[in-house]
Design a protein around this motif. Sequence first.
Motif, PDB file in Angstrom:
ATOM      1  N   ILE A  46      10.951  -9.422  -3.593  1.00 16.81           N
ATOM      2  CA  ILE A  46      11.332  -8.799  -2.324  1.00 16.81           C
ATOM      3  C   ILE A  46      10.984  -7.322  -2.429  1.00 16.81           C
ATOM      4  O   ILE A  46      11.506  -6.610  -3.289  1.00 16.81           O
ATOM      5  N   ILE A  47      10.090  -6.866  -1.583  1.00 16.30           N
ATOM      6  CA  ILE A  47       9.592  -5.498  -1.656  1.00 16.30           C
ATOM      7  C   ILE A  47      10.267  -4.662  -0.570  1.00 16.30           C
ATOM      8  O   ILE A  47      10.120  -4.942   0.626  1.00 16.30           O
ATOM      9  N   SER A  48      11.018  -3.667  -0.995  1.00 17.73           N
ATOM     10  CA  SER A  48      11.729  -2.810  -0.046  1.00 17.73           C
ATOM     11  C   SER A  48      10.768  -1.822   0.617  1.00 17.73           C
ATOM     12  O   SER A  48       9.826  -1.341  -0.008  1.00 17.73           O
ATOM     13  N   ILE A  49      11.028  -1.558   1.876  1.00 16.91           N
ATOM     14  CA  ILE A  49      10.260  -0.546   2.605  1.00 16.91           C
ATOM     15  C   ILE A  49      11.071   0.737   2.594  1.00 16.91           C
ATOM     16  O   ILE A  49      12.230   0.763   3.028  1.00 16.91           O
ATOM     17  N   GLN A  50      10.478   1.788   2.081  1.00 16.38           N
ATOM     18  CA  GLN A  50      11.206   3.044   1.900  1.00 16.38           C
ATOM     19  C   GLN A  50      10.741   4.149   2.841  1.00 16.38           C
ATOM     20  O   GLN A  50      11.405   5.187   2.929  1.00 16.38           O
ATOM     21  N   ASP A  51       9.622   3.943   3.508  1.00 20.10           N
ATOM     22  CA  ASP A  51       9.117   4.982   4.410  1.00 20.10           C
ATOM     23  C   ASP A  51      10.042   5.099   5.626  1.00 20.10           C
ATOM     24  O   ASP A  51      10.281   4.123   6.347  1.00 20.10           O
ATOM     25  N   SER A  52      10.542   6.283   5.873  1.00 20.97           N
ATOM     26  CA  SER A  52      11.515   6.488   6.945  1.00 20.97           C
ATOM     27  C   SER A  52      10.924   6.242   8.335  1.00 20.97           C
ATOM     28  O   SER A  52      11.611   5.744   9.238  1.00 20.97           O
ATOM     29  N   THR A  53       9.649   6.573   8.506  1.00 19.06           N
ATOM     30  CA  THR A  53       9.007   6.366   9.811  1.00 19.06           C
ATOM     31  C   THR A  53       8.932   4.887  10.152  1.00 19.06           C
ATOM     32  O   THR A  53       9.231   4.482  11.291  1.00 19.06           O
ATOM     33  N   ILE A  54       8.536   4.066   9.197  1.00 17.82           N
ATOM     34  CA  ILE A  54       8.455   2.618   9.425  1.00 17.82           C
ATOM     35  C   ILE A  54       9.840   2.050   9.684  1.00 17.82           C
ATOM     36  O   ILE A  54      10.031   1.210  10.582  1.00 17.82           O
ATOM     37  N   LEU A  55      10.825   2.484   8.924  1.00 12.85           N
ATOM     38  CA  LEU A  55      12.182   1.957   9.078  1.00 12.85           C
ATOM     39  C   LEU A  55      12.776   2.277  10.450  1.00 12.85           C
ATOM     40  O   LEU A  55      13.572   1.502  10.984  1.00 12.85           O
ATOM     41  N   LYS A  56      12.379   3.393  11.029  1.00 11.93           N
ATOM     42  CA  LYS A  56      12.907   3.779  12.335  1.00 11.93           C
ATOM     43  C   LYS A  56      12.469   2.814  13.439  1.00 11.93           C
ATOM     44  O   LYS A  56      13.193   2.620  14.422  1.00 11.93           O
ATOM     45  N   ILE A  57      11.293   2.201  13.287  1.00  7.66           N
ATOM     46  CA  ILE A  57      10.741   1.343  14.345  1.00  7.66           C
ATOM     47  C   ILE A  57      11.710   0.231  14.714  1.00  7.66           C
ATOM     48  O   ILE A  57      11.966  -0.021  15.897  1.00  7.66           O
ATOM     49  N   GLY A  58      12.236  -0.453  13.713  1.00  2.41           N
ATOM     50  CA  GLY A  58      13.084  -1.611  13.988  1.00  2.41           C
ATOM     51  C   GLY A  58      14.562  -1.369  13.856  1.00  2.41           C
ATOM     52  O   GLY A  58      15.352  -2.319  13.969  1.00  2.41           O
ATOM     53  N   ASN A  59      14.983  -0.105  13.643  1.00  2.00           N
ATOM     54  CA  ASN A  59      16.400   0.145  13.410  1.00  2.00           C
ATOM     55  C   ASN A  59      16.977   1.329  14.183  1.00  2.00           C
ATOM     56  O   ASN A  59      18.183   1.383  14.377  1.00  2.00           O
ATOM     57  N   MET A 101       0.311   5.296  -0.183  1.00  2.00           N
ATOM     58  CA  MET A 101      -0.509   5.574   0.988  1.00  2.00           C
ATOM     59  C   MET A 101       0.380   6.008   2.156  1.00  2.00           C
ATOM     60  O   MET A 101       1.464   5.459   2.348  1.00  2.00           O
ATOM     61  N   PRO A 102      -0.034   6.991   2.948  1.00  2.00           N
ATOM     62  CA  PRO A 102       0.745   7.393   4.129  1.00  2.00           C
ATOM     63  C   PRO A 102       0.937   6.206   5.080  1.00  2.00           C
ATOM     64  O   PRO A 102       0.071   5.329   5.182  1.00  2.00           O
ATOM     65  N   TRP A 103       2.043   6.216   5.794  1.00  2.00           N
ATOM     66  CA  TRP A 103       2.385   5.077   6.643  1.00  2.00           C
ATOM     67  C   TRP A 103       1.311   4.787   7.687  1.00  2.00           C
ATOM     68  O   TRP A 103       1.043   3.618   7.999  1.00  2.00           O
ATOM     69  N   TYR A 104       0.683   5.821   8.226  1.00  2.00           N
ATOM     70  CA  TYR A 104      -0.311   5.577   9.284  1.00  2.00           C
ATOM     71  C   TYR A 104      -1.576   4.922   8.736  1.00  2.00           C
ATOM     72  O   TYR A 104      -2.195   4.090   9.418  1.00  2.00           O
ATOM     73  N   PHE A 105      -1.968   5.246   7.497  1.00  2.00           N
ATOM     74  CA  PHE A 105      -3.109   4.565   6.896  1.00  2.00           C
ATOM     75  C   PHE A 105      -2.763   3.116   6.575  1.00  2.00           C
ATOM     76  O   PHE A 105      -3.583   2.204   6.755  1.00  2.00           O
ATOM     77  N   ALA A 106      -1.553   2.890   6.067  1.00  2.00           N
ATOM     78  CA  ALA A 106      -1.118   1.539   5.728  1.00  2.00           C
ATOM     79  C   ALA A 106      -1.078   0.643   6.968  1.00  2.00           C
ATOM     80  O   ALA A 106      -1.528  -0.511   6.940  1.00  2.00           O
ATOM     81  N   LEU A 123       0.826  -1.209   0.000  1.00  2.00           N
ATOM     82  CA  LEU A 123       0.000   0.000   0.000  1.00  2.00           C
ATOM     83  C   LEU A 123       0.861   1.261   0.000  1.00  2.00           C
ATOM     84  O   LEU A 123       0.536   2.253  -0.658  1.00  2.00           O
ATOM     85  N   MET A 124       1.967   1.219   0.731  1.00  2.00           N
ATOM     86  CA  MET A 124       2.848   2.385   0.764  1.00  2.00           C
ATOM     87  C   MET A 124       3.629   2.530  -0.529  1.00  2.00           C
ATOM     88  O   MET A 124       3.836   3.652  -1.017  1.00  2.00           O
ATOM     89  N   LEU A 125       4.072   1.418  -1.115  1.00  2.00           N
ATOM     90  CA  LEU A 125       4.912   1.481  -2.306  1.00  2.00           C
ATOM     91  C   LEU A 125       4.120   1.766  -3.577  1.00  2.00           C
ATOM     92  O   LEU A 125       4.480   2.645  -4.372  1.00  2.00           O
ATOM     93  N   GLU A 126       3.027   1.019  -3.766  1.00  2.00           N
ATOM     94  CA  GLU A 126       2.302   1.116  -5.032  1.00  2.00           C
ATOM     95  C   GLU A 126       1.149   2.105  -4.989  1.00  2.00           C
ATOM     96  O   GLU A 126       0.826   2.729  -6.011  1.00  2.00           O
ATOM     97  N   GLN A 127       0.498   2.230  -3.842  1.00  2.00           N
ATOM     98  CA  GLN A 127      -0.628   3.157  -3.740  1.00  2.00           C
ATOM     99  C   GLN A 127      -0.225   4.486  -3.112  1.00  2.00           C
ATOM    100  O   GLN A 127      -1.065   5.376  -2.970  1.00  2.00           O
TER     101      GLN A 127
END
Length: 412
Positions: free
Chosen positions: A163-176, A108-113, A102-106
Amino acid sequence: MTNAGTTQPVASLTAHVAAYWRRVRGGDMGALPAVLGILVLVVGFSLARPVFFSATNFANLLFQGAAVTVIAMGLIFVLLLGEIDLSAGYTSGVCASLAAILMLEQHMPWYFAIAIALLTGVVTGLVLGMLVSKVGIPSFVVTLAAFLSFQGVLLLIVKQGQIISIQDSTILKIGNNNLPIWAGWVFYGVSIAGYAGVQLYRTLRRSAKGLTRDPMSLVALRIGALAVAGGVAVYILNLERSFNPARTSLRGVPIVVPIVVILLVALTFVLSRTTYGLHLYAVGGNVEAARRAGIATDRLRISAFVICSTLAAIGGIIAASRDNSVSPTSGGSNVLLYAVGAAVIGGTSLFGGKGRVLDAVLGGAVVAIIDNGMNLLTESSWIKYVVTGLVLLAAAGVDALSRRRAAARGLS
């Protein structure tokens, strides 16, 4: 004993220790095996590879174990009822992959996804719970079917193996990423103050009602032990962990830590301080007696599966953030086995009616330590799986023997 000038009975510290020892001898081991296991594993791996006890590896343990711990928290709600959810692992993968798409193709903002991913978890749990409680299909069969089906759904979402990369910085911060130094200490202070407040409030409330309360020495010991352990952990995590601090600094408490702690506190409150939680234990202990007491057992089963699948979705998002991507293996491989193992190793019973959310944290720590320590020893993968399996078998054996011993003493 009683305090001078009061009528409130106060059990002494010695009496508490004696009562705990009687429970252990009677078969109620609680979290003792998991705690002892953590101590033995930490000492053993630290002696074998001193780097195991470094700040860098300590942070890695927290990052690596967070997703499995959160999924195990959800499984505890199902296990308390004597049920099982074999699809929790792939549920986490499906929900995380859906959010990523949803974030990559649509766009969509991270909070909606994330909201849609969590809603998917809720619907999944609702369907599983309905099939188990209303249709009457055993949870093993229902969730095994979901386990197989979700592998196909996952392949569909990631387009047959991408393999679908996650590019949203907010999501990436959670686990890193880590909290700022000051934020880590603030979180520590708030946590200790909150725990101390709850302990003191509980003690004063029982005293006001004339009930047996814990001695203040025991309350102070609990608060002090947590304060020391937490303070040491925050101090270590705030040390510089980067090999090149001039270029990139790695300091602070991992962001996943407050997420896990908040879930631990909230879910523990639900299980121990609400009617809903008490009913879960009642149904898990004796479903027929609970039904005759007027408890809506079907509704409880459905809600437990909903909570399990929703927490699986959260765990999946944490894992995807840590991996920076989703793939056909997201939520697969050993995720489910580690999550179930974490719950059981921590002290939750496979027979229902016994368990705490804390068990997922303790068991998750055992699983993460084994996984991490074996990797540091550069042992073959087969040894790591064998050791983890033997630890799980030992935990299940302790649970079975404890129940048998308790039954023999007329305690269950």
